[in-house]
Every structure is written in C-alpha cells, then in structure tokens.
Design a protein around this motif. Structure first.
Motif, short mmCIF file in Angstrom:
data_model
loop_
_atom_site.label_atom_id
_atom_site.label_comp_id
_atom_site.label_asym_id
_atom_site.label_seq_id
_atom_site.Cartn_x
_atom_site.Cartn_y
_atom_site.Cartn_z
N HIS A 228 34.69 32.61 35.94
CA HIS A 228 34.76 33.62 37.00
C HIS A 228 33.38 34.14 37.39
O HIS A 228 33.16 34.56 38.53
CB HIS A 228 35.67 34.78 36.59
CG HIS A 228 35.25 35.52 35.38
ND1 HIS A 228 35.61 35.14 34.10
CD2 HIS A 228 34.47 36.61 35.22
CE1 HIS A 228 35.10 35.98 33.22
NE2 HIS A 228 34.40 36.88 33.88
N GLY A 232 31.96 34.02 41.11
CA GLY A 232 31.38 35.21 41.72
C GLY A 232 30.02 34.91 42.33
O GLY A 232 29.70 35.32 43.45
N GLY A 243 31.35 41.64 48.32
CA GLY A 243 32.14 41.92 47.13
C GLY A 243 32.99 40.74 46.70
O GLY A 243 33.34 39.88 47.51
N GLU A 245 36.25 39.96 43.70
CA GLU A 245 37.13 40.38 42.62
C GLU A 245 38.14 39.27 42.37
O GLU A 245 38.58 38.58 43.29
CB GLU A 245 37.85 41.69 42.96
CG GLU A 245 38.78 41.62 44.15
CD GLU A 245 39.59 42.90 44.36
OE1 GLU A 245 39.43 43.84 43.58
OE2 GLU A 245 40.38 42.93 45.32
N TYR A 246 38.48 39.06 41.10
CA TYR A 246 39.45 38.02 40.77
C TYR A 246 40.60 38.63 39.98
O TYR A 246 40.46 39.68 39.34
CB TYR A 246 38.78 36.88 39.99
CG TYR A 246 38.50 37.17 38.54
CD1 TYR A 246 39.34 36.68 37.54
CD2 TYR A 246 37.42 37.96 38.17
CE1 TYR A 246 39.08 36.95 36.20
CE2 TYR A 246 37.16 38.24 36.84
CZ TYR A 246 38.00 37.74 35.86
OH TYR A 246 37.76 38.02 34.53
N GLY A 249 41.59 42.47 39.70
CA GLY A 249 40.41 43.09 40.30
C GLY A 249 40.33 44.59 40.07
O GLY A 249 40.68 45.09 39.01
N PHE A 250 39.91 45.30 41.10
CA PHE A 250 39.73 46.74 40.97
C PHE A 250 41.06 47.48 40.83
O PHE A 250 41.11 48.59 40.27
CB PHE A 250 38.95 47.29 42.17
CG PHE A 250 37.50 46.87 42.17
CD1 PHE A 250 36.59 47.51 41.34
CD2 PHE A 250 37.05 45.84 42.96
CE1 PHE A 250 35.26 47.12 41.31
CE2 PHE A 250 35.73 45.44 42.94
CZ PHE A 250 34.82 46.08 42.12
N PHE A 290 41.33 34.97 43.93
CA PHE A 290 40.30 36.00 44.05
C PHE A 290 40.12 36.40 45.51
O PHE A 290 40.56 35.70 46.43
CB PHE A 290 38.97 35.51 43.47
CG PHE A 290 38.47 34.20 44.02
CD1 PHE A 290 37.72 34.16 45.19
CD2 PHE A 290 38.75 33.00 43.38
CE1 PHE A 290 37.26 32.97 45.71
CE2 PHE A 290 38.28 31.79 43.89
CZ PHE A 290 37.54 31.77 45.06
#
Length: 354
Positions: A228, A232, A243, A245-246, A249-250, A290
């Motif tokens: 990952h 990224g 940005g 995220e995978y 994520g957030f 992602f």
C-alpha cells in the motif's frame, strides 16, 4: 533533473515535454514471451487523450504510440521496450503571457528556483501530458498481469459523491459515459456540474476509486516497501493528486476495533474487507481498493494576481486549453500506475522465491 524512473524490476523511465517534439519512455524488466495486443495499448491511450469530449481540454492530439524496440512477432523479447508519442497540436503562443511570471499553484516558481530555468510552454516536464507515457507502460503491465482485473472510475466530483458501494455496480459501465462514473444517474449530474464550472471559466476537483481483483496473496515487501505504501507513492506521483487512502481509509477512525477487524473464513478469505486487500503491507487475496483525490486544475480562465520574476505583483489571465475537471481523463492513469506497481511486485515475489 532526477526522479524520471519508477519501479524496481518492472521499471519505466519517461522523457519529453508538453510542447516538445515528443514524449515517450523506456520500459525495462518486462519478461520475454508476453503476447502484446497493440490495439489494447492504444485503447488506453485513447481513454486519456485530450479532446475526447465536451468536458475535457480541447487540445487535439491523436496520441498514437510508436514502439521502437522490445517486441518481435507480437511478443515481448525481454529487452527494453522503447516507445514515443509525437506532439502534433501544440499552441506554445498561448503561454507567452506567463514567460516572466508565475501561475499560482503550478510548478512554475519552484522549477525556476530549483533549476534556474523553466519551460513555460504548458509547464514543460511538469505538464500532465507526461502521464501518457505512463499509460503506455501501464497498458503493457496489464497484459503481463492477465487474470488480475484493474478498474478505476470517478466516484466524486466536487460535492457530488457516489453513495453506492463498488460491489453494487458493474464497474465496466463507467466507460458508458464521458465522466467515467459507473453510477449512471450520478454521472449525468456530474457532467452537468462540470459543464457549468467550465462555463464560469473555473475548475473543480474530484475522486477516483480503483479496484484490483484477483490479486494473489503475498505481494508486498515489509518493512519500508509495503504494497500500500508503493501504491500511495504511485498515486501521489500523478499530477494534481492531493490524497490517497486505501481500505476503510479515514472513515476507519470512526470505527471500534471490534467493528473494523476482518474476520476469517475457513479458506483464508475474510468476511469483510476494511483492510482493502492489504494486511501488514502484503496482499491477502481480497479486493484491493483505494481512493485518489485530485485538486481542481490550477489554470482558471479568469483574471488573477500573481508575481513576476522580480517579485512584482502583476495582473494576468489564464489562457489556453485546459480541463475543467481532470478526473475523467485521469482514470486510465490511475489504472496504469496500479498495474505498474502490481507487475513490479509480481516480479519481486518471483525473485524472493528463488
């Protein structure tokens, strides 16, 4: 200028500028004997090329790739694959007004400060046109990865966000509309919104979601080369990306550990996939998914204040042909960079087993 190569074994080096004679690359490390369909490579380039719809830049480039080496009788030879895409529709005069000034949120100022020189014609090397070379290399990587399915699509434009899970949709239908969103109703709203933004001489950002299916267990090299982490890096190397995220994520920070954990099935698969197909930096056989966030394109066709080379405040206006929203054309770029990472790690996995 360093930093023009990506990958460890399956490695691509790109060259060229937006308004030069050509852009292109050299792909090294591709195994011999891989059947290559050149039409599929061109198809991915066509998905990225300018001028393909009313909501992208109207620069008219055929973006036809010419391959000079590394292929014989329809198969890779194992030697470096050299290729080029000739620029045919440059309008360098559109950038004469910024020869001595810097566009806000572009690379103009930092290039000039770092190198003492910059190609102001469309940004030169910093132009997103460089990504066409990545698409060629990624299209070759896809054919090496036969069996692994990589689908990217637009999931958000501005505040318009697709609420359905990718599991509810046929991702291949993303190509049925010019926004490249598999939710057809949302695609219509996104298209109308982008056209309104363009009419105002402004731009808007968005999010691309990517899903890789049938990825085998075991891709990834801890500790610093987690799968990952490399994905990224690949995504953040694309122009305008802000940005990555995978998995959860957030949103994962709102869950308790008991909710976020992915329980095992008896065959080693998991009942949920908050991990996004990667655990401990290694693929676990589940879907890798992602999100990639793209900022609004920095060039707006409006008047604005900036500074010139002497630090004086000056008034200028954006000119030229630019995307009001970059995400529809960035979909094949995200797929290409994903394929390059997975191809590289497939080869690294082979080396580690020797």
């Amino acid at each position: 200028m360093a930093g023009n190569s990506f990958g460890n074994i399956f490695r691509v080096t790109t060259f060229g500028e937006s308004h030069g004679r050509a852009i292109g690359g050299v792909l090294d490390g591709c195994p011999a004997g891989i059947p290559l369909d050149l039409e599929l490579i061109q198809k991915d380039l066509d998905r990225r090329k300018p001028g393909q719809s009313a909501i992208v830049t109207q620069r008219k480039e055929p973006d036809e790739v010419e391959i000079y080496s590394g292929i014989f009788e329809g198969r890779t030879t194992g030697t470096p694959i050299g290729f080029a895409i000739h620029n045919t529709n440059q309008k360098s005069k559109d950038y004469g007004h910024i020869k001595d000034s810097y566009r806000p949120s572009h690379a103009d100022y930092v290039y000039d400060q770092k190198y003492g020189f910059r190609d102001y014609r469309g940004g030169g090397r910093s132009s997103a046109r460089e990504t066409a070379s990545r698409v060629v290399a990624g299209a070759i990587a896809k054919q090496f990865l036969m069996g692994i399915e990589i689908n990217a699509f637009v999931s958000q434009v501005g505040t318009l966000k697709m609420e359905k899970s990718y599991l509810e949709l046929d991702l291949k239908t993303a190509e049925d509309n010019i926004v490249r969103c598999p939710d057809q109703e949302m695609a219509v709203k996104m298209e109308e919104y982008i056209k309104a933004i363009k009419k105002d001489g402004d731009t808007i950002g968005g999010v691309i979601t990517c899903v890789a299916k049938n990825v085998p267990v075991g891709l990834g090299e801890p500790v610093f080369d987690k799968l990952h982490a490399e994905l990224g890096k690949a995504m953040l190397s694309i122009n305008a990306v802000k940005g990555f995220e995978y998995g959860s994520g957030f949103e994962g920070v709102t869950m308790k550990g008991s909710e976020h954990n992915d329980p095992f099935n008896t065959d080693g698969s998991t009942k949920t996939n908050h991990s996004g197909g990667v655990q401990g930096g290694i693929s676990n056989g589940m879907d890798i998914y992602f999100n990639v966030a793209f900022k609004p394109v920095a060039t707006v066709i409006q008047g604005y204040e900036t500074i010139d080379k002497e630090g004086n405040l000056v008034q200028t206006q954006g000119k030229g042909r630019h995307d009001p929203c970059v995400v529809p054309r960035a979909v094949p770029i995200v797929e290409a960079m994903t394929a390059l990472v997975l191809a590289d790690y497939m080869l690294l996995s082979r080396v580690n087993k020797i």
